[in-house]
Design a protein around this motif. Structure first.
Motif, PDB file in Angstrom:
ATOM      1  N   ILE B  56      -2.646  -3.183  -0.952  1.00  0.00           N
ATOM      2  CA  ILE B  56      -3.457  -2.587   0.064  1.00  0.00           C
ATOM      3  C   ILE B  56      -4.990  -2.571  -0.234  1.00  0.00           C
ATOM      4  O   ILE B  56      -4.999  -2.586  -1.313  1.00  0.00           O
ATOM      5  N   GLY B  57      -5.768  -2.749   0.798  1.00  0.00           N
ATOM      6  CA  GLY B  57      -7.181  -2.689   0.400  1.00  0.00           C
ATOM      7  C   GLY B  57      -7.728  -3.935   1.480  1.00  0.00           C
ATOM      8  O   GLY B  57      -6.892  -4.593   2.026  1.00  0.00           O
ATOM      9  N   CYS B  58      -9.309  -4.096   1.200  1.00  0.00           N
ATOM     10  CA  CYS B  58      -9.683  -4.949   2.291  1.00  0.00           C
ATOM     11  C   CYS B  58      -9.152  -6.352   2.083  1.00  0.00           C
ATOM     12  O   CYS B  58      -8.787  -7.197   2.717  1.00  0.00           O
ATOM     13  N   SER B  59      -9.149  -6.816   0.672  1.00  0.00           N
ATOM     14  CA  SER B  59      -8.458  -8.006   0.370  1.00  0.00           C
ATOM     15  C   SER B  59      -6.947  -8.240   0.926  1.00  0.00           C
ATOM     16  O   SER B  59      -6.795  -9.277   1.249  1.00  0.00           O
ATOM     17  N   SER B  60      -6.391  -7.200   0.824  1.00  0.00           N
ATOM     18  CA  SER B  60      -5.080  -7.103   1.286  1.00  0.00           C
ATOM     19  C   SER B  60      -4.634  -7.663   2.594  1.00  0.00           C
ATOM     20  O   SER B  60      -3.423  -7.966   3.164  1.00  0.00           O
ATOM     21  N   ARG B  61      -5.663  -7.693   3.525  1.00  0.00           N
ATOM     22  CA  ARG B  61      -5.554  -7.904   4.734  1.00  0.00           C
ATOM     23  C   ARG B  61      -5.387  -9.452   4.885  1.00  0.00           C
ATOM     24  O   ARG B  61      -5.056 -10.181   5.923  1.00  0.00           O
ATOM     25  N   PHE B  62      -5.426 -10.067   3.809  1.00  0.00           N
ATOM     26  CA  PHE B  62      -5.537 -11.797   3.815  1.00  0.00           C
ATOM     27  C   PHE B  62      -4.276 -12.213   4.448  1.00  0.00           C
ATOM     28  O   PHE B  62      -4.659 -13.259   5.031  1.00  0.00           O
ATOM     29  N   PRO B  63      -3.270 -11.912   4.195  1.00  0.00           N
ATOM     30  CA  PRO B  63      -2.103 -12.687   4.605  1.00  0.00           C
ATOM     31  C   PRO B  63      -1.942 -12.657   6.225  1.00  0.00           C
ATOM     32  O   PRO B  63      -1.507 -13.544   6.783  1.00  0.00           O
ATOM     33  N   TYR B  64      -2.412 -11.857   6.899  1.00  0.00           N
ATOM     34  CA  TYR B  64      -2.577 -11.682   8.497  1.00  0.00           C
ATOM     35  C   TYR B  64      -3.336 -12.983   8.719  1.00  0.00           C
ATOM     36  O   TYR B  64      -3.182 -13.406  10.065  1.00  0.00           O
ATOM     37  N   TYR B  65      -4.086 -13.092   8.022  1.00  0.00           N
ATOM     38  CA  TYR B  65      -5.023 -14.550   8.269  1.00  0.00           C
ATOM     39  C   TYR B  65      -4.623 -15.801   7.966  1.00  0.00           C
ATOM     40  O   TYR B  65      -5.546 -16.887   8.290  1.00  0.00           O
ATOM     41  N   MET B  66      -3.543 -16.006   7.268  1.00  0.00           N
ATOM     42  CA  MET B  66      -3.096 -17.206   6.912  1.00  0.00           C
ATOM     43  C   MET B  66      -1.767 -17.627   7.716  1.00  0.00           C
ATOM     44  O   MET B  66      -0.994 -16.524   7.825  1.00  0.00           O
ATOM     45  N   ASN B  67      -1.867 -18.685   8.375  1.00  0.00           N
ATOM     46  CA  ASN B  67      -0.797 -19.042   9.382  1.00  0.00           C
ATOM     47  C   ASN B  67       0.526 -19.570   8.392  1.00  0.00           C
ATOM     48  O   ASN B  67       0.832 -20.853   8.405  1.00  0.00           O
ATOM     49  N   THR B  68       0.708 -18.984   7.523  1.00  0.00           N
ATOM     50  CA  THR B  68       1.947 -19.203   6.584  1.00  0.00           C
ATOM     51  C   THR B  68       2.997 -17.897   6.788  1.00  0.00           C
ATOM     52  O   THR B  68       2.711 -17.047   7.683  1.00  0.00           O
ATOM     53  N   TYR B  69       4.001 -17.784   5.863  1.00  0.00           N
ATOM     54  CA  TYR B  69       4.596 -16.514   5.884  1.00  0.00           C
ATOM     55  C   TYR B  69       3.984 -15.611   5.055  1.00  0.00           C
ATOM     56  O   TYR B  69       3.006 -15.963   4.296  1.00  0.00           O
ATOM     57  N   GLY B  70       4.148 -14.175   5.202  1.00  0.00           N
ATOM     58  CA  GLY B  70       3.179 -13.253   4.558  1.00  0.00           C
ATOM     59  C   GLY B  70       3.821 -11.905   4.675  1.00  0.00           C
ATOM     60  O   GLY B  70       4.561 -11.577   5.666  1.00  0.00           O
ATOM     61  N   MET B  71       3.411 -11.260   3.671  1.00  0.00           N
ATOM     62  CA  MET B  71       3.795  -9.798   3.657  1.00  0.00           C
ATOM     63  C   MET B  71       2.499  -8.809   3.077  1.00  0.00           C
ATOM     64  O   MET B  71       2.031  -9.283   2.041  1.00  0.00           O
ATOM     65  N   HIS B  72       1.955  -8.023   4.054  1.00  0.00           N
ATOM     66  CA  HIS B  72       1.077  -7.154   3.631  1.00  0.00           C
ATOM     67  C   HIS B  72       1.830  -5.736   3.171  1.00  0.00           C
ATOM     68  O   HIS B  72       2.621  -4.980   4.076  1.00  0.00           O
ATOM     69  N   THR B  73       1.991  -5.504   1.964  1.00  0.00           N
ATOM     70  CA  THR B  73       2.830  -4.522   1.504  1.00  0.00           C
ATOM     71  C   THR B  73       2.443  -3.036   1.362  1.00  0.00           C
ATOM     72  O   THR B  73       1.380  -2.721   2.137  1.00  0.00           O
ATOM     73  N   ILE B  74       2.540  -2.537   0.182  1.00  0.00           N
ATOM     74  CA  ILE B  74       1.796  -1.107  -0.234  1.00  0.00           C
ATOM     75  C   ILE B  74       1.215  -1.174  -1.475  1.00  0.00           C
ATOM     76  O   ILE B  74       1.316  -2.337  -2.177  1.00  0.00           O
ATOM     77  N   HIS B  75       0.467  -0.190  -1.770  1.00  0.00           N
ATOM     78  CA  HIS B  75      -0.629   0.141  -2.766  1.00  0.00           C
ATOM     79  C   HIS B  75      -0.112  -0.593  -4.114  1.00  0.00           C
ATOM     80  O   HIS B  75       0.954  -0.074  -4.685  1.00  0.00           O
ATOM     81  N   GLY B  76      -0.666  -1.640  -4.671  1.00  0.00           N
ATOM     82  CA  GLY B  76      -0.530  -2.092  -5.832  1.00  0.00           C
ATOM     83  C   GLY B  76       0.918  -2.964  -6.006  1.00  0.00           C
ATOM     84  O   GLY B  76       1.267  -3.363  -7.046  1.00  0.00           O
ATOM     85  N   ARG B  77       1.773  -2.913  -5.142  1.00  0.00           N
ATOM     86  CA  ARG B  77       3.226  -3.520  -5.141  1.00  0.00           C
ATOM     87  C   ARG B  77       3.455  -4.769  -4.982  1.00  0.00           C
ATOM     88  O   ARG B  77       4.668  -5.513  -5.224  1.00  0.00           O
ATOM     89  N   ALA B  78       2.417  -5.594  -4.722  1.00  0.00           N
ATOM     90  CA  ALA B  78       2.407  -6.810  -4.258  1.00  0.00           C
ATOM     91  C   ALA B  78       3.145  -7.687  -5.496  1.00  0.00           C
ATOM     92  O   ALA B  78       4.086  -8.635  -5.125  1.00  0.00           O
ATOM     93  N   PRO B  79       2.579  -7.766  -6.462  1.00  0.00           N
ATOM     94  CA  PRO B  79       3.456  -8.493  -7.645  1.00  0.00           C
ATOM     95  C   PRO B  79       5.065  -8.260  -7.816  1.00  0.00           C
ATOM     96  O   PRO B  79       5.784  -9.068  -7.922  1.00  0.00           O
ATOM     97  N   ALA B  80       5.400  -6.918  -7.468  1.00  0.00           N
ATOM     98  CA  ALA B  80       6.905  -6.563  -7.485  1.00  0.00           C
ATOM     99  C   ALA B  80       7.462  -7.165  -6.333  1.00  0.00           C
ATOM    100  O   ALA B  80       8.626  -7.738  -6.511  1.00  0.00           O
ATOM    101  N   VAL B  81       6.851  -7.046  -5.294  1.00  0.00           N
ATOM    102  CA  VAL B  81       7.679  -7.616  -4.154  1.00  0.00           C
ATOM    103  C   VAL B  81       7.693  -9.210  -4.267  1.00  0.00           C
ATOM    104  O   VAL B  81       8.670  -9.729  -4.027  1.00  0.00           O
ATOM    105  N   ALA B  82       6.641  -9.740  -4.778  1.00  0.00           N
ATOM    106  CA  ALA B  82       6.401 -11.405  -5.006  1.00  0.00           C
ATOM    107  C   ALA B  82       7.678 -11.705  -6.077  1.00  0.00           C
ATOM    108  O   ALA B  82       8.168 -12.626  -5.759  1.00  0.00           O
ATOM    109  N   THR B  83       7.837 -10.941  -6.788  1.00  0.00           N
ATOM    110  CA  THR B  83       9.029 -10.851  -7.964  1.00  0.00           C
ATOM    111  C   THR B  83      10.163 -11.227  -7.265  1.00  0.00           C
ATOM    112  O   THR B  83      11.056 -12.029  -7.518  1.00  0.00           O
ATOM    113  N   GLY B  84      10.534 -10.220  -6.354  1.00  0.00           N
ATOM    114  CA  GLY B  84      11.981 -10.210  -5.740  1.00  0.00           C
ATOM    115  C   GLY B  84      12.100 -11.420  -4.775  1.00  0.00           C
ATOM    116  O   GLY B  84      13.021 -12.280  -4.765  1.00  0.00           O
ATOM    117  N   LEU B  85      10.890 -11.902  -4.104  1.00  0.00           N
ATOM    118  CA  LEU B  85      10.934 -13.106  -3.350  1.00  0.00           C
ATOM    119  C   LEU B  85      11.093 -14.375  -4.195  1.00  0.00           C
ATOM    120  O   LEU B  85      11.813 -15.273  -3.983  1.00  0.00           O
TER     121      LEU B  85
END
Lengths: 616, 341
Positions: B56-85
């Motif tokens: 979450i944060g300004c930077s975290s809007r990033f995935p919406y602007y890339m035409n790839t697969y993406g997930m905009h998740t919740i505060h601070g948890r992106a590394p953990a989501v990425a781990t599962g993926l």
């Protein structure tokens, strides 16, 4: 042999035995061995392990008492038993805390060597109950100096005194095995297997076990052996199974039935950890386990795995589930399939971590921010965990939603005979992922099918690139949307999607007539106590029926009518009335609660008493 | 006769999604997004194999602007989501986009564990030393004394330094770049993508609304030569408009020296990004403008180590080859069973 002939064998329909002692005394082992042996002998069995939260409380104190209760019978049973027929107490603290459950006239085996000045003081005894006459006439007391007899039995095997004393639980087991006419063979096999690397320990435990058995056979003070004949169970192959194991196996079966890799993201917590322990043993079943840095990571890694296309599961208990709340909300808005397991325990906060409770129901229903509906299903017994796990996954993938699966410490650690299924007989769980699009086609991540489920498009599929996220999505396209009416629509749609599951689950079954004076409505662990109590009441000619819920959100669609067909509805729960809240809210039906929050399961007697109070 | 289907040649525009980019005009994020789109087609990874995950944060809007697969998740948890993926799907190229608040504050725990596991993913931390999305509170990288909406009398928390944290977690790839230094940023992202293991990149990024000029010393044309130092593997640490200054070690302390007057390049500290020992990289991460040092940009560390996503999958392969593929009927029937006729 003559001694045996002189002693009588009394036939019993059922019996309940409890081993209790210090948490280092090996009581859980004694209990599981006795269970296994009774199951192999053809009895129906139900168990209740009860251990302290302290890793190791000071030896001999009441805080450190660990117990294991087993109920075995020649007919079908559903609970580990109310009153105890035979109690083995390894020290005064165990006697002091457990004697209350021994029925009058019951068998009491005490390790007299632990009843010294210090032991008695720690248990709060001013005089030695084995000698002061306070137990006489009330119980069949057998006071045995287990330290001495065990040391004698293992003499010459080269064990240290400490090691020799650790065999005492096998002596106690041997004695109880004799009392209940059990074969030593399964436990002898277990000893050989378990201590294969220590031949001296194999010999010592074998000697102690046999010494206990022979003690029963030869000591004149014990006059009677008891025999519980085989139960008439449905034909088939059986094994004894614990709830957490059954749950893990059910997940593995569901993964295979849906041709998915099983991914478990978990953080250790009692009593859910055994699911992690069991699954990480089976990597060759394409099972991936991730021990995360915390509960939040366990939950969110599970979301990542779900997006990746795995059968994603996380398992925890109350406080861990609280931490997962935000992640669950994300899973709900992303509409990804996964299973969140809560093996409930005593709360609030860390509460009674090793004891059982059903007090997270409202947390499961409401414990997330926003309008955040999740289907909730609950297992009713150790063996039922196997089926519930598969059903949870079926619902998750068909309806594209995270599913809550509730069990509790009583189910998780308890055990019962389980009819071994054939994998090929289990239901398949079909899953379809959209493939690449043709030229000119457009992929919409929130396009819905007849169940309102959106497509599960996997990364790696060309042309389906899409972004999920926690911000509200425009229906159909999945683009971020702040449009007020779209938000209302999506809130309504997600709720409707979960509500529609009522069309995809069986109608609520009833044990007994479908109308009458009283319906006992239960969910989760109290199943066995309620079933037994209702059967007792029915035999006594009372107009009582029993409905046990597996599906809590949504409720089965006939539930309202069913509840309305009874004059009264009794809801026994190990909480302060949480299902009652839901039932009253949904159906405007007043219910009678039977609520208990003591870290202990219901006894059959408690429920029978309440039924008798309500129905003449 | 065989017909070869050539791989489509992608352009940066192919990685742009159809979503309108909604950062404040002049935000440093635009440049990072542009460099990312420029780098993507050069990596030889098909678009569908790329996943961007953010918190979450300004930077975290990033995935919406890339035409790839993406997930905009919740505060601070992106590394953990990425781990599962990433563990489930090692075939995917996974990027984690985070900010100084998201990554170091609420998600500090996940960041630390993600880095120490050395999962094969790329973490880009946009550091603007402020909370932009929540409109101007101080962040974990804000300097001591920083006056913000939530610190009217000045921040009293010592700031965290992202690269020191990453190196403390023994990150196998650590780099720093600057949003406006577009060539350097592009090269840095490219090198991060090429690294096998967790690549951690800090980007000095300007928030022109809530913390404008936080990095001006490192970005302004007339000061940057004196305040930054471009790291090159095997080369001495030289900086300055006239390349007349360097950094040498005095015992365990770095010091800035002027070349000439008896000091030659050979007296300087030479950069070794491959050093197995992370202490020198850590020392570089400690060099601060406020203490009179140039701040290094470029690759601090790049070493090879076993990767979690490989190891976790290897264990499954190993278990399967040792024990054979799992047979549920065997499992269900293992141990003591009995039959009721």
């Amino acid at each position: 042999m003559a001694t045996v002939a002189e002693k009588g064998v009394e036939q019993l329909d059922a019996a309940t035995v409890r081993f209790c002692g210090d948490s280092g005394d090996g009581m859980q082992l004694a209990g599981t061995q006795f269970t296994q042996t009774s199951a192999l002998a053809g009895n129906d069995v139900a168990t209740f392990p009860d251990f302290p939260a302290e890793i190791r409380a000071p030896r001999g104190t009441k805080a450190g008492v660990s117990g294991f209760q087993i109920h075995f019978s020649s007919h079908e049973i559903f609970t580990p038993g109310d009153a105890v027929d035979a109690l083995v107490a390894m020290n005064p603290a165990a006697l002091a805390t457990n004697l209350v459950d021994l029925r009058p006239g019951g068998i009491l085996v005490c390790n007299s060597s632990a009843f010294d000045k210090k032991g008695l003081e720690q248990a709060g005894y001013e005089t030695n109950p084995l000698e002061d006459g306070s137990l006489e006439g009330q119980y069949k007391l057998h006071s045995v100096d287990m330290t001495k007899v065990t040391r004698d039995a293992v003499e010459g095997l080269g064990l240290s005194v400490k090691e020799a004393d650790r065999c005492r639980n096998f002596f106690a087991m041997g004695l109880v095995f004799w009392l209940y006419d059990r074969s030593l063979d399964p436990t002898l096999r277990f000893i050989e297997d378990k201590f294969a690397k220590r031949p001296d320990v194999v010999q010592a435990n074998t000697a102690a076990l046999k010494a206990g058995f022979n003690y029963g056979e030869t000591v004149e003070a014990i006059h009677t052996q008891y025999h519980v004949p085989k139960a008439k169970l449905e034909p088939g192959t059986y094994r004894n199974i614990m709830g957490n194991t059954a749950l893990a196996w059910g997940l593995m079966a569901a993964a295979k039935a849906s041709e998915k890799r099983l991914y478990l993201g978990a953080y250790p917590i009692t009593p859910a950890s055994d699911i992690l322990h069991e699954l990480c043993k089976h990597k060759n079943y394409d099972v991936m386990t991730f021990q995360a840095e915390d509960e939040i990571a366990a939950m969110t890694a599970t979301i990542g795995a779900a997006f990746a296309g795995a059968m994603a599961v996380t398992a925890s208990s109350g406080p861990g589930i609280a931490l997962k709340g935000e992640g669950m909300g994300l899973a709900v808005i992303m509409e990804l399939p996964m299973i969140v397991i809560n093996v409930q325990r005593g709360g609030p906060s860390t509460g009674l971590p090793t004891k059982t409770e059903q007090s997270d129901l409202l947390q499961a229903v409401f414990g997330r921010n926003g309008e955040c509906p999740m289907p909730i299903i609950a297992a009713s017994s150790p063996g039922d965990c196997f089926d519930t796990a598969q059903e949870a996954w079926r619902l998750a993938v068909k309806h594209m939603t995270p599913v809550f699966l509730l069990t509790d410490g009583y189910i998780a650690n308890g055990s019962e005979p389980w009819q071994v299924p054939k994998f090929s007989d289990l239901p398949k769980i079909p899953i379809t992922h959209p493939g690449p699009l043709n030229e000119g086609e457009e992929f919409n991540a929130y396009q819905r099918d007849e169940w309102l489920a959106r497509p599960w498009a996997l990364p790696g599929t060309p042309t389906l690139e899409h972004r999920l996220g926690g911000l509200e999505k425009q229906d159909v396209t999945g683009n971020v949307s702040y449009d007020p009416t779209n938000h209302q629509h999506m809130i309504d749609t997600r709720a409707q999607k979960v509500a529609m599951i009522a069309e995809d689950i069986p109608e609520q079954a009833v044990d007994g007539a479908t109308e009458g004076d009283l319906l006992v409505l239960s969910w989760g662990g109290p199943y066995g106590a309620c079933a037994t109590a209702v059967h007792t009441a029915q035999k006594a000619g009372k107009s009582v029926s029993h409905a046990h819920l597996r599906y809590i959100n949504p409720f089965p669609k006939n539930l309202g009518d069913l509840l309305g067909s009874f004059k009264r509805v009794l809801i026994p729960e190990l909480n302060c009335g949480q299902l009652s809240v839901l039932i009253r809210d949904r159906y405007m039906i007043d219910t009678v609660g039977l609520n208990k929050v003591q870290g202990k399961p219901f006894t059959v007697g408690e429920i029978v008493e309440k039924i008798n109070e309500l129905v003449a | 006769m065989s017909v070869e289907t050539p791989l489509p040649v992608l352009k940066p525009a192919d990685f742009a999604s159809d979503q309108e980019v909604r950062w404040c005009p002049g935000c440093g994020d635009y440049s990072i997004l542009a460099q990312m789109k420029k780098v993507m087609p050069t990596l030889g990874v098909p678009r569908e194999k790329v996943v961007f995950i953010s918190g979450i944060g300004c930077s975290s809007r990033f995935p919406y602007y890339m035409n790839t697969y993406g997930m905009h998740t919740i505060h601070g948890r992106a590394p953990a989501v990425a781990t599962g993926l990433k563990t489930s799907r090692p075939d995917l190229q996974v990027w984690v986009i985070t900010g100084d608040g998201d990554g170091l504050s609420i998600g500090g725990n996940h960041l630390m564990h993600c880095i120490r596991r050395n999962m094969d993913l790329n973490i880009v931390l946009f550091n603007n030393r402020i909370y932009g999305l929540t409109k101007g509170q101080y962040s974990p990288t804000s300097p001591l004394g920083k006056r913000t909406k939530s610190t009217p009398m000045g921040a009293i928390d010592n700031p965290l330094h992202p690269l020191s944290i990453a190196i403390g977690c023994e990150a196998t790839f650590v780099a720093r770049s600057i949003d406006t230094n577009v060539k350097h940023l592009e090269q840095t992202l490219k090198r991060a993508a090429g690294h096998k293991g967790t690549a951690f990149v800090e980007v000095y990024q300007n928030c022109n609304v809530f913390n404008d000029g936080a990095w001006s010393y490192a970005k302004d044309r007339d000061t940057k030569a004196e305040t930054t130092l471009e790291l090159e593997h095997g080369k001495p640490l030289i900086f300055g408009k006239d390349r007349d200054k360097g950094v040498r070690l005095n015992g365990l302390e770095p010091e800035v020296v002027e070349l000439g007057k008896g000091i030659t390049e050979d007296d300087l500290l030479f950069h070794d990004e491959k050093s197995a020992e992370p202490s020198l990289a850590y020392l570089l991460s400690r060099m601060r403008h406020e203490d009179g040092f140039p701040e290094p940009i470029g690759v601090f560390r790049s070493v090879d180590k076993p990767r979690y996503d490989e190891l976790i999958n290897d264990q499954i392969t190993q278990a399967t080859s040792e024990r054979g593929p799992g047979d549920l009927d065997k499992l269900f029937n293992a141990g003591e069973t009995w039959t009721v006729e």
